[in-house]
Design a protein around this motif. Structure first.
Motif, PDB file in Angstrom:
ATOM      1  N   LEU A  11       0.827  -1.206   0.000  1.00  0.00           N
ATOM      2  CA  LEU A  11       0.000   0.000   0.000  1.00  0.00           C
ATOM      3  C   LEU A  11       0.864   1.259   0.000  1.00  0.00           C
ATOM      4  O   LEU A  11       0.481   2.279  -0.581  1.00  0.00           O
ATOM      5  CB  LEU A  11      -0.940  -0.011   1.208  1.00  0.00           C
ATOM      6  CG  LEU A  11      -2.013  -1.095   1.183  1.00  0.00           C
ATOM      7  CD1 LEU A  11      -2.842  -1.061   2.466  1.00  0.00           C
ATOM      8  CD2 LEU A  11      -2.923  -0.932  -0.024  1.00  0.00           C
ATOM      9  N   VAL A  14       1.822   2.552  -3.381  1.00  0.00           N
ATOM     10  CA  VAL A  14       0.826   3.315  -4.137  1.00  0.00           C
ATOM     11  C   VAL A  14       0.881   4.755  -3.636  1.00  0.00           C
ATOM     12  O   VAL A  14       0.727   5.015  -2.446  1.00  0.00           O
ATOM     13  CB  VAL A  14      -0.592   2.732  -3.943  1.00  0.00           C
ATOM     14  CG1 VAL A  14      -1.612   3.541  -4.734  1.00  0.00           C
ATOM     15  CG2 VAL A  14      -0.619   1.273  -4.374  1.00  0.00           C
ATOM     16  N   ASP A  16      -0.111   8.569  -2.902  1.00  0.00           N
ATOM     17  CA  ASP A  16      -1.212   9.503  -2.699  1.00  0.00           C
ATOM     18  C   ASP A  16      -0.978  10.724  -3.588  1.00  0.00           C
ATOM     19  O   ASP A  16       0.040  11.415  -3.438  1.00  0.00           O
ATOM     20  CB  ASP A  16      -1.262   9.914  -1.223  1.00  0.00           C
ATOM     21  CG  ASP A  16      -2.209  11.070  -0.967  1.00  0.00           C
ATOM     22  OD1 ASP A  16      -3.165  11.240  -1.756  1.00  0.00           O
ATOM     23  OD2 ASP A  16      -1.986  11.813   0.014  1.00  0.00           O
ATOM     24  N   GLY A  22       3.207   7.431   0.314  1.00  0.00           N
ATOM     25  CA  GLY A  22       2.469   6.190   0.195  1.00  0.00           C
ATOM     26  C   GLY A  22       1.159   6.292   0.955  1.00  0.00           C
ATOM     27  O   GLY A  22       0.993   7.140   1.836  1.00  0.00           O
ATOM     28  N   VAL A  56      -6.928   5.550  -7.556  1.00  0.00           N
ATOM     29  CA  VAL A  56      -6.031   5.169  -6.472  1.00  0.00           C
ATOM     30  C   VAL A  56      -6.557   3.917  -5.774  1.00  0.00           C
ATOM     31  O   VAL A  56      -5.798   2.998  -5.435  1.00  0.00           O
ATOM     32  CB  VAL A  56      -5.871   6.329  -5.463  1.00  0.00           C
ATOM     33  CG1 VAL A  56      -4.958   5.921  -4.313  1.00  0.00           C
ATOM     34  CG2 VAL A  56      -5.326   7.568  -6.163  1.00  0.00           C
ATOM     35  N   ALA A  59      -5.764   1.063  -7.932  1.00  0.00           N
ATOM     36  CA  ALA A  59      -4.337   0.733  -7.859  1.00  0.00           C
ATOM     37  C   ALA A  59      -4.012  -0.008  -6.567  1.00  0.00           C
ATOM     38  O   ALA A  59      -3.187  -0.940  -6.546  1.00  0.00           O
ATOM     39  CB  ALA A  59      -3.509   2.010  -7.963  1.00  0.00           C
ATOM     40  N   ALA A  60      -4.670   0.386  -5.463  1.00  0.00           N
ATOM     41  CA  ALA A  60      -4.449  -0.289  -4.186  1.00  0.00           C
ATOM     42  C   ALA A  60      -4.940  -1.733  -4.254  1.00  0.00           C
ATOM     43  O   ALA A  60      -4.279  -2.651  -3.745  1.00  0.00           O
ATOM     44  CB  ALA A  60      -5.151   0.475  -3.070  1.00  0.00           C
ATOM     45  N   ALA A  63      -2.456  -3.724  -6.238  1.00  0.00           N
ATOM     46  CA  ALA A  63      -1.220  -3.955  -5.484  1.00  0.00           C
ATOM     47  C   ALA A  63      -1.400  -5.086  -4.478  1.00  0.00           C
ATOM     48  O   ALA A  63      -0.504  -5.916  -4.292  1.00  0.00           O
ATOM     49  CB  ALA A  63      -0.793  -2.666  -4.781  1.00  0.00           C
TER      50      ALA A  63
END
Length: 355
Positions: A11, A14, A16, A22, A56, A59-60, A63
């Motif tokens: 996390l 990824v 912000d 992150g 986002v 993407a999280a 991941a």
């Protein structure tokens, strides 16, 4: 076995887009739950940035899914309003300042393509509210209506067990596709987490998660709208319940209580809550009626409150067995006494909702 450190590292990889840090370092990861082969959390951002954080969130999720051994991932995007800066109020009393502040309207979120939203509530836990909600939904469906059930008890979700469903729901065109069981469309936070996971969420996070499930689930379509969405509310009259009721236009509420005074006192509080927010109480249901808890208490209370009495349901072990087996008793024994009682309640609810 998925390690918590691996989840945090993934996390934090990824970024912000606002802070450049992150996600964990930026403080956006809330209520992180890591199980043997799964992980979930709430991505908490300011409401004004909610749209920008949808990629986002994706993407999280990607991941986390890339972590070896990860089988299930749940990332819920929650958006809270940022408090406005306090105006200059030199020389004014607090009362004068409060009086001069504009009262912001409460935003409402009505699920798309849903004709009626019905809340099933109780002032306290342990009165069989979820059992009533599931069987009432099945009784409404048996009358030819298109019915969905939302398990809004994020801290103790029971819908997956009572309907015999499991597995994370699919996403299609940005919407959650609900499970279908026994003719009911169903959604629960219990489908996103492991059965023994503890949802350590603050009130605003839980409220946002419920609102997201309510409004981002494809309950119906323009061509085939859902007739009734039954929302199984958490027990009590606290922050989660109040926020959900205020933000979601409800067409009516049913209050479940057992006959004894200790439960009826809390049923009164639930009725008062609905009165304060302008939600009509369609009536009271007396559950577990019989020699153990007494009989007639909810009917008498309904008369005192000036609310309809929808019917009584005896304390019956078959209801418990059916719920544990993942099949509502109304669906398992449609010709039985319990099914007939629920059908009578359903008829009164349909009339109260104007369907």
């Amino acid at each position: 076995m998925v390690e918590r450190s691996a989840v945090i590292a993934a996390l934090d990889a990824v970024v912000d887009p606002v802070s450049g840090q992150g996600l964990v370092a930026a403080g956006l990861v809330q209520g992180l739950v890591v199980g043997e082969d799964r992980a979930g959390f709430a991505l908490e951002v300011d409401r004004s940035h909610a749209a920008a954080y949808a990629p986002v969130r994706d993407a999280a999720e990607a991941a986390l899914k890339a972590i070896p051994g990860m089988a299930r991932v749940s990332v819920i995007l929650t958006a809270e309003a940022k408090p406005a800066a306090a105006p200059r109020t030199a020389g004014l009393s607090k009362a004068a300042v409060d009086q001069g502040r504009p009262k912001a309207p409460v935003p409402t979120d009505r699920p798309a393509h849903v004709r009626r939203v019905l809340a099933v509530a109780s002032g306290k836990g342990g009165v069989g509210k979820s059992t009533v909600a599931v069987n009432l939904a099945a009784a409404l469906a048996a009358r030819g209506l298109s019915v969905g059930v939302l398990d809004a008890d994020v801290y103790g979700p029971s819908l997956p067990t009572m309907l015999g469903i499991s597995g994370q729901p699919a996403y299609q065109d940005g919407a959650i596709v609900p499970h279908v069981a026994h003719g009911l469309k169903a959604m629960s936070v219990g489908l996103l987490t492991k059965m023994d996971d503890a949802m350590i969420w603050r009130g605003p996070m839980a409220s946002q998660a419920i609102t997201q499930m309510l409004t981002q689930t494809r309950w119906g379509t323009e061509a085939a709208p859902l007739d009734i969405l039954v929302v199984d509310l958490p027990p009590g009259t606290g922050d989660v319940q109040l926020t959900l009721i205020q933000k979601t236009p409800l067409d009516g509420a049913v209050i479940v209580s057992t006959p004894q005074e200790v439960a009826l006192a809390d049923a009164r509080r639930a009725h008062t809550l609905f009165q304060k927010v302008g939600v009509p109480t369609l009536g009271l249901i007396e559950n577990m009626s019989g020699p153990v808890f007494g009989q007639g208490g909810a009917e008498a209370e309904a008369a005192r409150l000036g609310a309809p009495f929808l019917g009584d349901l005896p304390l019956d072990a078959a209801l418990r067995h059916a719920g544990d087996a993942g099949r509502p008793l109304v669906a398992a024994l449609p010709e039985g006494d319990i099914a007939r009682r629920f059908d009578a309640v359903a008829a009164r609810v349909v009339a109260g909702l104007g369907l």
